[in-house]
Design a protein around this motif. Structure first.
Motif, PDB file in Angstrom:
ATOM      1  N   GLN A 222       0.965   8.322   2.916  1.00  0.00           N
ATOM      2  CA  GLN A 222       2.300   7.719   2.785  1.00  0.00           C
ATOM      3  C   GLN A 222       2.513   6.709   3.904  1.00  0.00           C
ATOM      4  N   ARG A 223       2.917   5.501   3.519  1.00  0.00           N
ATOM      5  CA  ARG A 223       3.135   4.454   4.530  1.00  0.00           C
ATOM      6  C   ARG A 223       4.321   4.830   5.408  1.00  0.00           C
ATOM      7  N   PRO A 224       4.142   4.690   6.745  1.00  0.00           N
ATOM      8  CA  PRO A 224       5.205   5.112   7.663  1.00  0.00           C
ATOM      9  C   PRO A 224       6.402   4.170   7.671  1.00  0.00           C
TER      10      PRO A 224
ATOM     11  N   ALA B  34       5.729  -2.564   5.947  1.00  0.00           N
ATOM     12  CA  ALA B  34       6.026  -3.044   4.597  1.00  0.00           C
ATOM     13  C   ALA B  34       5.746  -1.910   3.615  1.00  0.00           C
ATOM     14  N   LEU B  35       6.540  -1.802   2.582  1.00  0.00           N
ATOM     15  CA  LEU B  35       6.347  -0.797   1.522  1.00  0.00           C
ATOM     16  C   LEU B  35       6.443   0.645   2.067  1.00  0.00           C
ATOM     17  N   ALA B  36       7.241   0.841   3.133  1.00  0.00           N
ATOM     18  CA  ALA B  36       7.381   2.167   3.747  1.00  0.00           C
ATOM     19  C   ALA B  36       7.760   3.215   2.711  1.00  0.00           C
TER      20      ALA B  36
ATOM     21  N   TRP C 213       3.096   5.689  -1.450  1.00  0.00           N
ATOM     22  CA  TRP C 213       1.797   6.357  -1.278  1.00  0.00           C
ATOM     23  C   TRP C 213       0.686   5.404  -1.686  1.00  0.00           C
ATOM     24  N   GLU C 214      -0.370   5.360  -0.890  1.00  0.00           N
ATOM     25  CA  GLU C 214      -1.453   4.398  -1.145  1.00  0.00           C
ATOM     26  C   GLU C 214      -2.782   5.026  -0.752  1.00  0.00           C
ATOM     27  N   PHE C 215      -3.839   4.319  -1.067  1.00  0.00           N
ATOM     28  CA  PHE C 215      -5.171   4.759  -0.698  1.00  0.00           C
ATOM     29  C   PHE C 215      -5.472   4.273   0.726  1.00  0.00           C
ATOM     30  N   PRO C 216      -6.089   5.119   1.553  1.00  0.00           N
ATOM     31  CA  PRO C 216      -6.370   4.683   2.922  1.00  0.00           C
ATOM     32  C   PRO C 216      -7.259   3.450   2.930  1.00  0.00           C
ATOM     33  N   GLY C 217      -7.008   2.582   3.916  1.00  0.00           N
ATOM     34  CA  GLY C 217      -7.766   1.337   4.014  1.00  0.00           C
ATOM     35  C   GLY C 217      -6.965   0.330   4.792  1.00  0.00           C
ATOM     36  N   GLY C 218      -7.324  -0.945   4.679  1.00  0.00           N
ATOM     37  CA  GLY C 218      -6.583  -1.984   5.396  1.00  0.00           C
ATOM     38  C   GLY C 218      -7.277  -3.322   5.263  1.00  0.00           C
ATOM     39  N   LYS C 219      -6.842  -4.247   6.102  1.00  0.00           N
ATOM     40  CA  LYS C 219      -7.307  -5.627   5.994  1.00  0.00           C
ATOM     41  C   LYS C 219      -8.733  -5.767   6.531  1.00  0.00           C
ATOM     42  N   ILE C 220      -9.479  -6.663   5.884  1.00  0.00           N
ATOM     43  CA  ILE C 220     -10.805  -7.020   6.391  1.00  0.00           C
ATOM     44  C   ILE C 220     -10.611  -8.009   7.538  1.00  0.00           C
TER      45      ILE C 220
ATOM     46  N   ARG D 244     -14.442   1.362   9.150  1.00  0.00           N
ATOM     47  CA  ARG D 244     -13.628   1.290  10.376  1.00  0.00           C
ATOM     48  C   ARG D 244     -12.215   1.811  10.118  1.00  0.00           C
ATOM     49  N   GLU D 245     -11.595   1.376   9.023  1.00  0.00           N
ATOM     50  CA  GLU D 245     -10.228   1.806   8.723  1.00  0.00           C
ATOM     51  C   GLU D 245     -10.150   3.319   8.506  1.00  0.00           C
ATOM     52  N   LEU D 246     -11.159   3.887   7.837  1.00  0.00           N
ATOM     53  CA  LEU D 246     -11.121   5.335   7.563  1.00  0.00           C
ATOM     54  C   LEU D 246     -11.297   6.127   8.856  1.00  0.00           C
TER      55      LEU D 246
ATOM     56  N   PRO E 104       0.464 -10.922  -6.478  1.00  0.00           N
ATOM     57  CA  PRO E 104       1.277 -11.453  -5.382  1.00  0.00           C
ATOM     58  C   PRO E 104       1.833 -10.318  -4.542  1.00  0.00           C
ATOM     59  N   LEU E 105       1.920 -10.534  -3.225  1.00  0.00           N
ATOM     60  CA  LEU E 105       2.509  -9.541  -2.328  1.00  0.00           C
ATOM     61  C   LEU E 105       3.281 -10.323  -1.267  1.00  0.00           C
ATOM     62  N   ALA E 106       4.611 -10.282  -1.352  1.00  0.00           N
ATOM     63  CA  ALA E 106       5.483 -11.056  -0.455  1.00  0.00           C
ATOM     64  C   ALA E 106       5.022 -12.520  -0.473  1.00  0.00           C
TER      65      ALA E 106
ATOM     66  N   HIS F 102      -1.119 -13.562  -1.438  1.00  0.00           N
ATOM     67  CA  HIS F 102      -1.706 -13.063  -2.678  1.00  0.00           C
ATOM     68  C   HIS F 102      -2.713 -11.984  -2.295  1.00  0.00           C
ATOM     69  N   LEU F 103      -2.420 -10.752  -2.717  1.00  0.00           N
ATOM     70  CA  LEU F 103      -3.240  -9.599  -2.350  1.00  0.00           C
ATOM     71  C   LEU F 103      -4.448  -9.477  -3.278  1.00  0.00           C
ATOM     72  N   VAL F 104      -5.631  -9.372  -2.675  1.00  0.00           N
ATOM     73  CA  VAL F 104      -6.821  -8.955  -3.420  1.00  0.00           C
ATOM     74  C   VAL F 104      -7.230  -7.618  -2.795  1.00  0.00           C
ATOM     75  N   LEU F 105      -7.144  -6.580  -3.593  1.00  0.00           N
ATOM     76  CA  LEU F 105      -7.331  -5.210  -3.098  1.00  0.00           C
ATOM     77  C   LEU F 105      -8.577  -4.622  -3.758  1.00  0.00           C
ATOM     78  N   LEU F 106      -9.603  -4.372  -2.941  1.00  0.00           N
ATOM     79  CA  LEU F 106     -10.874  -3.842  -3.441  1.00  0.00           C
ATOM     80  C   LEU F 106     -10.857  -2.336  -3.276  1.00  0.00           C
TER      81      LEU F 106
ATOM     82  N   ALA G  47       0.562  -2.948  -7.014  1.00  0.00           N
ATOM     83  CA  ALA G  47      -0.842  -3.354  -7.212  1.00  0.00           C
ATOM     84  C   ALA G  47      -1.733  -2.156  -7.528  1.00  0.00           C
ATOM     85  N   ASP G  48      -1.310  -0.954  -7.107  1.00  0.00           N
ATOM     86  CA  ASP G  48      -2.151   0.238  -7.287  1.00  0.00           C
ATOM     87  C   ASP G  48      -2.021   0.860  -8.678  1.00  0.00           C
ATOM     88  N   LEU G  49      -0.966   0.511  -9.389  1.00  0.00           N
ATOM     89  CA  LEU G  49      -0.700   1.259 -10.630  1.00  0.00           C
ATOM     90  C   LEU G  49      -1.846   1.179 -11.641  1.00  0.00           C
TER      91      LEU G  49
HETATM   92  N1  LIG Z   1      -4.512   0.360   2.488  1.00  0.00           N
HETATM   93  C1  LIG Z   1      -3.884   0.020   1.371  1.00  0.00           C
HETATM   94  N2  LIG Z   1      -3.090  -1.082   1.353  1.00  0.00           N
HETATM   95  C2  LIG Z   1      -2.481  -1.368   0.191  1.00  0.00           C
HETATM   96  C3  LIG Z   1      -2.645  -0.579  -0.970  1.00  0.00           C
HETATM   97  N3  LIG Z   1      -1.892  -1.119  -1.990  1.00  0.00           N
HETATM   98  C4  LIG Z   1      -1.269  -2.206  -1.475  1.00  0.00           C
HETATM   99  O1  LIG Z   1      -0.505  -2.949  -2.079  1.00  0.00           O
HETATM  100  N4  LIG Z   1      -1.628  -2.365  -0.148  1.00  0.00           N
HETATM  101  C5  LIG Z   1      -1.125  -3.404   0.729  1.00  0.00           C
HETATM  102  O2  LIG Z   1      -2.182  -4.043   1.407  1.00  0.00           O
HETATM  103  C6  LIG Z   1      -1.793  -4.356   2.737  1.00  0.00           C
HETATM  104  C7  LIG Z   1      -2.722  -3.619   3.678  1.00  0.00           C
HETATM  105  O3  LIG Z   1      -2.291  -3.842   4.931  1.00  0.00           O
HETATM  106  P1  LIG Z   1      -2.239  -2.706   6.052  1.00  0.00           P
HETATM  107  O4  LIG Z   1      -1.033  -2.993   6.855  1.00  0.00           O
HETATM  108  O5  LIG Z   1      -2.378  -1.337   5.491  1.00  0.00           O
HETATM  109  O6  LIG Z   1      -3.569  -3.085   6.765  1.00  0.00           O
HETATM  110  P2  LIG Z   1      -4.051  -2.707   8.217  1.00  0.00           P
HETATM  111  O7  LIG Z   1      -4.285  -1.224   8.267  1.00  0.00           O
HETATM  112  O8  LIG Z   1      -5.197  -3.625   8.490  1.00  0.00           O
HETATM  113  O9  LIG Z   1      -2.767  -3.001   9.061  1.00  0.00           O
HETATM  114  P3  LIG Z   1      -2.501  -3.611  10.488  1.00  0.00           P
HETATM  115  O10 LIG Z   1      -2.005  -4.999  10.200  1.00  0.00           O
HETATM  116  O11 LIG Z   1      -1.434  -2.705  11.003  1.00  0.00           O
HETATM  117  O12 LIG Z   1      -3.780  -3.553  11.248  1.00  0.00           O
HETATM  118  C8  LIG Z   1      -0.358  -3.891   2.908  1.00  0.00           C
HETATM  119  O13 LIG Z   1       0.519  -4.946   2.638  1.00  0.00           O
HETATM  120  C9  LIG Z   1      -0.264  -2.820   1.821  1.00  0.00           C
HETATM  121  O14 LIG Z   1       1.040  -2.606   1.399  1.00  0.00           O
HETATM  122  C10 LIG Z   1      -3.478   0.568  -0.935  1.00  0.00           C
HETATM  123  O15 LIG Z   1      -3.663   1.324  -1.900  1.00  0.00           O
HETATM  124  N5  LIG Z   1      -4.076   0.826   0.265  1.00  0.00           N
END
Ligand SMILES: Nc1nc2c([nH]c(=O)n2[C@@H]2O[C@H](COP(=O)(O)OP(=O)(O)OP(=O)(O)O)[C@@H](O)[C@H]2O)c(=O)[nH]1
Length: 147
Positions: free
Chosen positions: A32-34, A38-40, A43-50, A62-64, A86-88, A91-95, A130-132
């Motif tokens: 759950q995003r804290p 954004a999007l607090a 619920w999402e899959f763990p991960g983050g930006k490349i 690294r993110e995990l 689109p995200l804000a 443009h989100l590409v989520l792998l 984007a996750d749906l």
């Molecule tokens: N990890 C993750 N991000 C997602 C998912 N779906 C989705 O729209 N996102 C969006 O993708 C972006 C990921 O950014 P993040 O803030 O989690 O990445 P990060 O861990 O690198 O953050 P940081 O900027 O604090 O280092 C967020 O805008 C998040 O809302 C998902 O299932 N998992």
């Protein structure tokens, strides 16, 4: 935006994000995003930006580690599906990768909560738009069917 050649161009900068569907016993791990992000609350899959210079698999390993405290062999990450939306102002590409093995017990280091969700629970959790489409891809995996 449409250029003179008629090609549709995306004006928003691209945001490249990697995420993992960690599957165990018919359940997938979601977090759950804290508050204050954004999007607090969603619920999402763990991960983050490349980050620049990273492969997608190295970024996800690294993110995990950072988010859950688990050790992952990048070679164990299996590409599953992706989203493009689109995200804000981006443009989100989520792998999305599938992951069946890791070392350590996931703990919520960044998220406000973790949950091991079966398909019924996953459908009830509020997730980013984007996750749906991921849910239908995950359904056979959580039923234990090979894909
Ligand atoms: N990890 C993750 N991000 C997602 C998912 N779906 C989705 O729209 N996102 C969006 O993708 C972006 C990921 O950014 P993040 O803030 O989690 O990445 P990060 O861990 O690198 O953050 P940081 O900027 O604090 O280092 C967020 O805008 C998040 O809302 C998902 O299932 N998992």
């Amino acid at each position: 935006m449409i250029s003179e050649s008629g090609v549709v161009r995306e004006a928003r900068p691209m945001l490249l994000v990697v995420a993992a569907a960690m599957i165990k016993g018919g359940r997938v791990l979601v977090q759950q995003r804290p508050e204050g992000t954004a999007l607090a609350g969603l619920w999402e899959f763990p991960g983050g930006k490349i980050e620049p210079g990273e492969t997608p698999e190295a970024a996800l390993a690294r993110e995990l580690d950072e988010e859950l405290g688990v050790t992952v062999d990048p070679a164990a990450l299996v590409p599953l599906t992706f989203a493009s939306a689109p995200l804000a102002d981006r443009h989100l590409v989520l792998l999305l990768y599938r992951l069946d093995r890791w070392e350590g017990v996931p703990e919520a280091r960044h998220a406000s909560a973790l949950a091991w969700a079966d398909m019924a629970a996953l459908r009830r959790l509020p997730m980013p738009p984007a996750d749906l489409p991921f849910l239908e891809v995950l359904a056979p995996l959580l039923r234990g069917e090979a894909v």
